[in-house]
Design an enzyme around this catalytic site. Structure first.
Site, PDB file in Angstrom:
ATOM      1  N   HIS A 294       0.820  -1.217   0.000  1.00  0.00           N
ATOM      2  CA  HIS A 294       0.000   0.000   0.000  1.00  0.00           C
ATOM      3  C   HIS A 294       0.849   1.260   0.000  1.00  0.00           C
ATOM      4  O   HIS A 294       1.917   1.338   0.585  1.00  0.00           O
ATOM      5  CB  HIS A 294      -1.081  -0.007   1.083  1.00  0.00           C
ATOM      6  CG  HIS A 294      -0.618   0.036   2.509  1.00  0.00           C
ATOM      7  ND1 HIS A 294      -0.310   1.204   3.139  1.00  0.00           N
ATOM      8  CD2 HIS A 294      -0.463  -0.941   3.437  1.00  0.00           C
ATOM      9  CE1 HIS A 294       0.024   0.947   4.402  1.00  0.00           C
ATOM     10  NE2 HIS A 294      -0.048  -0.350   4.609  1.00  0.00           N
ATOM     11  N   ASP A 306       5.912   0.509   6.929  1.00  0.00           N
ATOM     12  CA  ASP A 306       4.466   0.356   6.734  1.00  0.00           C
ATOM     13  C   ASP A 306       3.968   1.464   5.824  1.00  0.00           C
ATOM     14  O   ASP A 306       3.612   2.520   6.294  1.00  0.00           O
ATOM     15  CB  ASP A 306       3.748   0.401   8.077  1.00  0.00           C
ATOM     16  CG  ASP A 306       2.274   0.086   7.951  1.00  0.00           C
ATOM     17  OD1 ASP A 306       1.834  -0.330   6.863  1.00  0.00           O
ATOM     18  OD2 ASP A 306       1.546   0.272   8.941  1.00  0.00           O
ATOM     19  N   GLU A 340      -5.084   2.160   2.538  1.00  0.00           N
ATOM     20  CA  GLU A 340      -5.187   0.956   3.373  1.00  0.00           C
ATOM     21  C   GLU A 340      -5.382   1.337   4.829  1.00  0.00           C
ATOM     22  O   GLU A 340      -6.128   0.701   5.547  1.00  0.00           O
ATOM     23  CB  GLU A 340      -3.921   0.095   3.227  1.00  0.00           C
ATOM     24  CG  GLU A 340      -4.026  -1.290   3.882  1.00  0.00           C
ATOM     25  CD  GLU A 340      -3.731  -1.342   5.366  1.00  0.00           C
ATOM     26  OE1 GLU A 340      -4.109  -2.329   6.010  1.00  0.00           O
ATOM     27  OE2 GLU A 340      -3.124  -0.408   5.911  1.00  0.00           O
ATOM     28  N   GLU A 341      -4.682   2.402   5.254  1.00  0.00           N
ATOM     29  CA  GLU A 341      -4.611   2.671   6.692  1.00  0.00           C
ATOM     30  C   GLU A 341      -5.918   3.150   7.301  1.00  0.00           C
ATOM     31  O   GLU A 341      -6.228   2.808   8.435  1.00  0.00           O
ATOM     32  CB  GLU A 341      -3.512   3.706   6.985  1.00  0.00           C
ATOM     33  CG  GLU A 341      -2.098   3.215   6.699  1.00  0.00           C
ATOM     34  CD  GLU A 341      -1.621   2.142   7.668  1.00  0.00           C
ATOM     35  OE1 GLU A 341      -2.403   1.734   8.545  1.00  0.00           O
ATOM     36  OE2 GLU A 341      -0.463   1.720   7.526  1.00  0.00           O
ATOM     37  N   ASP A 368       2.573  -6.490   3.540  1.00  0.00           N
ATOM     38  CA  ASP A 368       2.271  -5.395   4.473  1.00  0.00           C
ATOM     39  C   ASP A 368       2.648  -5.800   5.893  1.00  0.00           C
ATOM     40  O   ASP A 368       1.932  -5.500   6.837  1.00  0.00           O
ATOM     41  CB  ASP A 368       0.778  -5.015   4.368  1.00  0.00           C
ATOM     42  CG  ASP A 368       0.452  -3.768   5.182  1.00  0.00           C
ATOM     43  OD1 ASP A 368       1.388  -3.021   5.534  1.00  0.00           O
ATOM     44  OD2 ASP A 368      -0.736  -3.551   5.478  1.00  0.00           O
ATOM     45  N   HIS A 440       3.511   2.758  12.984  1.00  0.00           N
ATOM     46  CA  HIS A 440       2.644   3.927  13.178  1.00  0.00           C
ATOM     47  C   HIS A 440       3.239   4.975  14.124  1.00  0.00           C
ATOM     48  O   HIS A 440       2.504   5.734  14.752  1.00  0.00           O
ATOM     49  CB  HIS A 440       1.249   3.507  13.680  1.00  0.00           C
ATOM     50  CG  HIS A 440       0.485   2.665  12.706  1.00  0.00           C
ATOM     51  ND1 HIS A 440      -0.806   2.225  12.956  1.00  0.00           N
ATOM     52  CD2 HIS A 440       0.803   2.172  11.492  1.00  0.00           C
ATOM     53  CE1 HIS A 440      -1.231   1.497  11.935  1.00  0.00           C
ATOM     54  NE2 HIS A 440      -0.266   1.446  11.039  1.00  0.00           N
TER      55      HIS A 440
HETATM   56 ZN    ZN Z   1       0.273  -1.318   6.455  1.00  0.00          ZN
END
Ligand code: ZN
Length: 485
Positions: A294, A306, A340-341, A368, A440
């Site tokens: 993504h 990520d 995606e997030e 991912d 994140h």
């Molecule tokens: Zn991800």
């Protein structure tokens, strides 16, 4: 990344059984799907290419954060499309309307607690959760009620109204250290995902969660929270593990009170795109093997692990095939997913485009799970099809990634609807022991990616993609769970 539990004992036994039968099959089967020499060429080309890492460096250092709706996300669409065109892929931008949520001010301090010296307050480090509601610009002041699970939330229901609820549920790093990071993520992540709406239903003024991740360094981890279709958008944030522990210690001595300011905004949806880059197939060009990552990332950092690494590893597959002049039987489609997030609107747009021809989607891969050293791959093929993948194991062995593990359902972020419609799904299995240390956070930066591991991931994805694109036998399709969605 997805949440799942696994019955590893069953898998281990099944794998031994498959290995025993596959050895026999290898000895007698002369119509091998993809020949070993080609797989070896693919592997060697991937291991000697810097293409994926160079793309990752562009994506992270030139653009940086790429939350959907942001200028970074738009720039990344163009960059990925240009990079794929430059190596001769047939590129299409697939439109998707995406959410546009922006972070505002975020600050918190403890303004009262037992034994507080006069005039002192204590700063709490936090970050707003995606989808959070806002406080007034001047913030709110309210008592903090600490709970460790949903049962305790309900037991304390009478105290929740007007309060700031803190879910103090630690991330179990020992699970992650032992290869069960997905379980650890699910266990504490459910409070991030469902905690704020549960608190809101009891009248809470705001909700805080202890950050979901290890290696604390007083870093807050953002992520999406779900309002479950309600309009109960209270302010919601993740505090650092250290600040959650501080509040729990202080709360043991008496009531505590917080001043909290969170001013995010939900702006109108924005036009955006998935990037689809095709290498057309030969005799089975209508069938697609999709390999993907993504494109969007959270806004605190570069999104290197990520999911910059997963995306650029998928892009690396195209470069290897192009460089070697390979022409697959089935069309190989590199997909850079948008959103995606915090919404998966890109995945939805793709699903809508293939719904009436789902049988053309032969197999789908998404990476991912970060940029750790690959161990092999997971798949949701039918149990009786596991043996069809077995010849790949020998090709994966030289990069120390020989594991082929089957699960009933992978539930990968962008592939879950395809999977539920019966498309066999795959994802690389990588070392994730430290993935949730940076996940994140503001520390998800390029330096966390080891270039050799990214090369291994490209090699793994490229061999798997090629193998699927060349298979003689169709894989069984097992639609499931569609009735519950
Ligand atoms: Zn991800």
């Amino acid at each position: 990344m997805s949440l799942k539990l696994s019955g590893w004992r069953l898998h281990a036994l099944a794998a031994v059984a498959v290995m025993m039968t596959a050895n026999v099959a290898l000895a007698t089967d002369s119509t091998m799907d993809a020949d070993m020499a080609t797989l070896a060429r693919i592997r060697e080309a991937a291991m000697s290419s810097n293409f994926a890492y160079d793309r990752l460096e562009e994506l992270t250092d030139r653009i940086g954060p790429r939350l959907s709706g942001s200028p970074g996300a738009a720039a990344a669409v163009n960059l990925v499309a240009d990079d794929m065109r430059a190596i001769g892929m047939q590129v299409k931008l697939q439109p998707a309307k995406v959410p546009h949520w922006v972070r505002g001010a975020e600050a918190a301090e403890l303004v009262d607690y037992a034994h507080r010296p006069d005039g002192l307050t204590q700063r709490v480090m936090l970050t707003t959760l995606g989808g959070s509601g806002a406080t007034p610009a001047a913030g709110i002041t309210a008592p903090v009620v600490i709970v460790h699970n949903f049962d305790e939330l309900n037991q304390k229901a009478a105290q929740i109204k007007g309060a700031i609820v803190l879910y103090d549920a630690p991330f179990d790093q020992s699970l992650a250290d032992n290869g069960q990071s997905g379980t650890a993520y699910m266990e504490s992540g459910m409070f991030r995902f469902a905690g704020p709406v549960m608190a809101a239903k009891l009248g809470a003024a705001a909700a805080l969660v202890r950050s979901v991740g290890g290696a604390n360094y007083r870093l807050p981890h953002t992520g999406m929270t779900s309002w479950r279709g309600t309009d109960l958008r209270i302010p919601a944030a993740a505090v650092t593990a250290e600040d959650a522990m501080l509040m729990s210690r202080l709360a043991a001595q008496g009531p505590i009170k917080m001043h909290l300011t969170l001013t995010p905004q939900t702006l109108p949806d924005v036009d955006s795109y998935n990037v689809l880059a095709d290498l057309p197939g030969s005799d089975k060009a209508d069938e697609v093997v999709l390999v993907s990552g993504h494109l969007d990332s959270w806004d605190l950092a570069q999104g290197a692990t990520d999911d910059g690494a997963g995306l650029t590893a998928a892009m690396g597959v195209a470069e290897v095939f192009k460089k070697l002049g390979l022409k697959p039987r089935r069309t190989v489609r590199v997909v850079a997913w948008m959103n995606e997030e915090n919404g998966q609107r890109g995945a939805k747009a793709y699903q809508d485009s293939v719904n009436d021809k789902i049988s053309t989607q032969f197999a789908a891969i998404e990476s991912d799970g970060g940029a750790g050293k690959p161990l092999g791959f997971m798949s949701s093929v039918a149990l009786s099809d596991e043996k069809l993948l077995e010849p790949l194991r020998a090709a994966m062995r030289p990069i120390d990634a020989p594991v082929i593990k089957r699960e009933e359902r992978l539930g990968s972020g962008d592939l879950s609807e395809l999977e539920d419609a019966g498309v066999p799904s795959f994802e690389p299995m990588v070392d994730m022991r430290s993935y949730f240390s940076y996940h994140h956070t503001a520390a998800d930066t390029l330096d966390k990616v080891e270039p050799d591991n990214l090369k291994r991931q490209v090699a793994l994805l490229a061999m798997l993609t090629w193998y699927l694109a060349e298979m003689q036998e169709p894989l069984q399709r097992l639609p499931h769970q569609t009735e519950t969605r």
